[in-house]
Design an enzyme around this catalytic site. Structure first.
Site, short mmCIF file in Angstrom:
data_model
loop_
_atom_site.label_atom_id
_atom_site.label_comp_id
_atom_site.label_asym_id
_atom_site.label_seq_id
_atom_site.Cartn_x
_atom_site.Cartn_y
_atom_site.Cartn_z
N CYS A 65 0.81 -1.23 0.00
CA CYS A 65 0.00 0.00 0.00
C CYS A 65 0.83 1.27 0.00
O CYS A 65 0.28 2.37 -0.13
CB CYS A 65 -0.92 0.01 1.21
N HIS A 88 -3.64 7.69 5.70
CA HIS A 88 -3.74 6.36 5.09
C HIS A 88 -5.17 5.85 5.28
O HIS A 88 -5.77 5.35 4.35
CB HIS A 88 -2.71 5.42 5.71
N GLU A 105 -2.66 5.17 13.32
CA GLU A 105 -2.30 6.39 12.60
C GLU A 105 -2.63 7.63 13.43
O GLU A 105 -1.82 8.56 13.50
CB GLU A 105 -3.03 6.45 11.26
N LYS A 149 -10.11 7.47 0.91
CA LYS A 149 -10.44 6.06 0.62
C LYS A 149 -11.92 5.81 0.87
O LYS A 149 -12.50 4.88 0.30
CB LYS A 149 -9.59 5.12 1.48
N HIS A 170 -9.63 1.70 -1.53
CA HIS A 170 -8.19 1.54 -1.32
C HIS A 170 -7.58 0.94 -2.58
O HIS A 170 -7.78 -0.23 -2.88
CB HIS A 170 -7.97 0.62 -0.12
N PHE A 211 1.33 -3.09 4.52
CA PHE A 211 1.66 -4.41 5.05
C PHE A 211 3.17 -4.63 4.90
O PHE A 211 3.77 -4.20 3.91
CB PHE A 211 0.91 -5.50 4.28
#
Length: 402
Positions: free
Chosen positions: A162, A294, A305, A326, A331, A390
């Site tokens: 990502c 994010h 976050e 998003k 996403h 990830f």
């Protein structure tokens, strides 16, 4: 060190097939997430996504090109054509020799992979098309962009889940800043909305069945999207000398690794990347007005976050606006940072802060100003764009108004 500015932008995503339509949708808080229209969708537990609808390739690519272009490459070229056209650059001679392209993707040619696995395993075919490998490889989009625009300098693809787009754009930024290239085409793309792509993500149990609601107490997971965002990063003096329109200035970047868990995010890792981007840019924390988060809509990501932002900014965190687009376009995995950079440019140029839609209930672990549900008019001078992937890979870009 040279200054780096953005002189061209292009996109295709669930909100629009160009920048103007995308920004209009963001201003309106419009949701591009809906029922998936893909083969065997009835076999999926997750049946929604930020799918690009109404995309017709006729007139965009010829038959020979279509044999080589996976959907993620098609998206990339559409966005790249918009970005280069807006920049007004022509790549020839020394300009072509030194300029290049760095793009991000995670799945690469997932549509091609899915189709050909079906061919071999489901249909029992013993042969596949000879262009399957060059069509599905992660660097296909970067290679085709380099060929279409005569970019003979550094050209490659970054795949960091990502964070792919932000990592790619950081490499382009650093190349222009150090004088390696006068201009770079950069961004990212993704098209994983096929049966195999969605089925694989289902296994992680992080997907929502109904909506993406970042930072809301009733959030229940992320929603995948698809599309591309592409930009032209150019050396400031070069852009000014030719009278180019400047969209924003890229002023800093930092990346970090959590080095702790393959899927669970780390507050410390995210905070190091945020603080590092500010330090690289030489920006005071109080100068930042907006952060494009994010903000995936998963419980672990959102609270981590928010905690990282609070740690880095201290009392100023209460004065920050932080939103996740998003919630509108989904996403885009490896392409997500590139589409989200458009919201950062809109904040700087137009004074419009894109909202976090689907926000229903306050969450005490996400107690920041998340610009709920409606866009906001606000003048900001400095913005950040966060990407946390990830593998514990974090990438943060800092931009300012010119």
């Amino acid at each position: 060190m040279k200054r780096v500015v953005i002189t061209g932008a292009g996109t295709i995503n669930a909100l629009g097939h160009n920048v103007a339509d995308t920004l209009e949708a963001m201003r309106e808080g419009r949701c591009g997430i809906g029922p998936l229209e893909i083969k065997d969708v009835d076999r999926l537990a997750i049946q929604i996504g930020g799918q690009v609808r109404g995309f017709e390739t006729e007139g965009l690519f010829n038959r020979q090109q279509m044999a080589l272009y996976d959907r993620f490459t098609q998206f990339t070229l559409v966005a790249a054509r918009q970005a280069v056209a807006q920049s007004g650059l022509t790549f020839s001679g020394e300009m072509a020799a030194r300029s290049g392209v760095v793009l991000g993707t995670s799945g690469g040619g997932m549509q091609t992979l899915d189709e050909n696995y079906r061919s071999v395993y489901e249909d029992g075919k013993n042969r596949v098309h000879p262009f399957v490998v060059p069509k599905l490889m992660n660097n296909a989009a970067a290679s085709h962009v380099s060929m279409e625009f005569n970019l003979k300098g550094p050209s490659f693809t970054v795949a960091t889940a990502c964070a792919s787009s932000n990592h790619a754009m950081s490499q382009a930024f650093q190349m222009v800043r150090c004088g390696m290239a006068p201009a770079m085409v950069t961004g990212g793309s993704e098209s994983m909305l096929c049966f195999g792509g969605v089925k694989a993500w289902e296994g992680l149990r992080v997907m929502s069945k109904d909506a993406c609601r970042p930072f809301s107490a009733n959030r229940n997971g992320m929603v995948q999207g698809e599309g591309a965002g592409v930009f032209v990063f150019e050396e400031y003096e070069h852009a000014r000398a030719r009278g180019a329109e400047i969209l924003a200035e890229v002023v800093g970047f930092a990346m970090s690794s959590d080095a702790s868990d393959i899927v669970m995010p780390s507050k410390q890792g995210a905070a190091r990347a945020i603080a590092g981007a500010l330090n690289d840019a030489g920006i005071n924390r109080g100068d930042v007005g907006y952060i494009n988060a994010h903000g995936t809509g998963t419980a672990a990501n959102d609270k981590t976050e928010c905690a990282a932002v609070a740690d880095v900014f201290g009392p100023h965190a209460d004065n920050l606006m932080i939103s996740s687009t998003k919630s509108m376009h989904g996403h885009l995995i490896g392409g997500t940072g590139a589409v989200e950079l458009l919201a950062c440019i809109m904040a700087l140029r137009d004074g419009v802060i894109a909202p976090t839609i689907g926000y229903d209930e306050a969450d005490p672990e996400c107690a920041l100003d998340v610009v709920p549900n409606e866009a906001r008019d606000a003048k900001v001078e400095v913005v950040l764009s966060n990407a946390f992937a990830f593998g514990g890979l974090n990438a943060v870009l800092a931009l300012k108004r010119v």
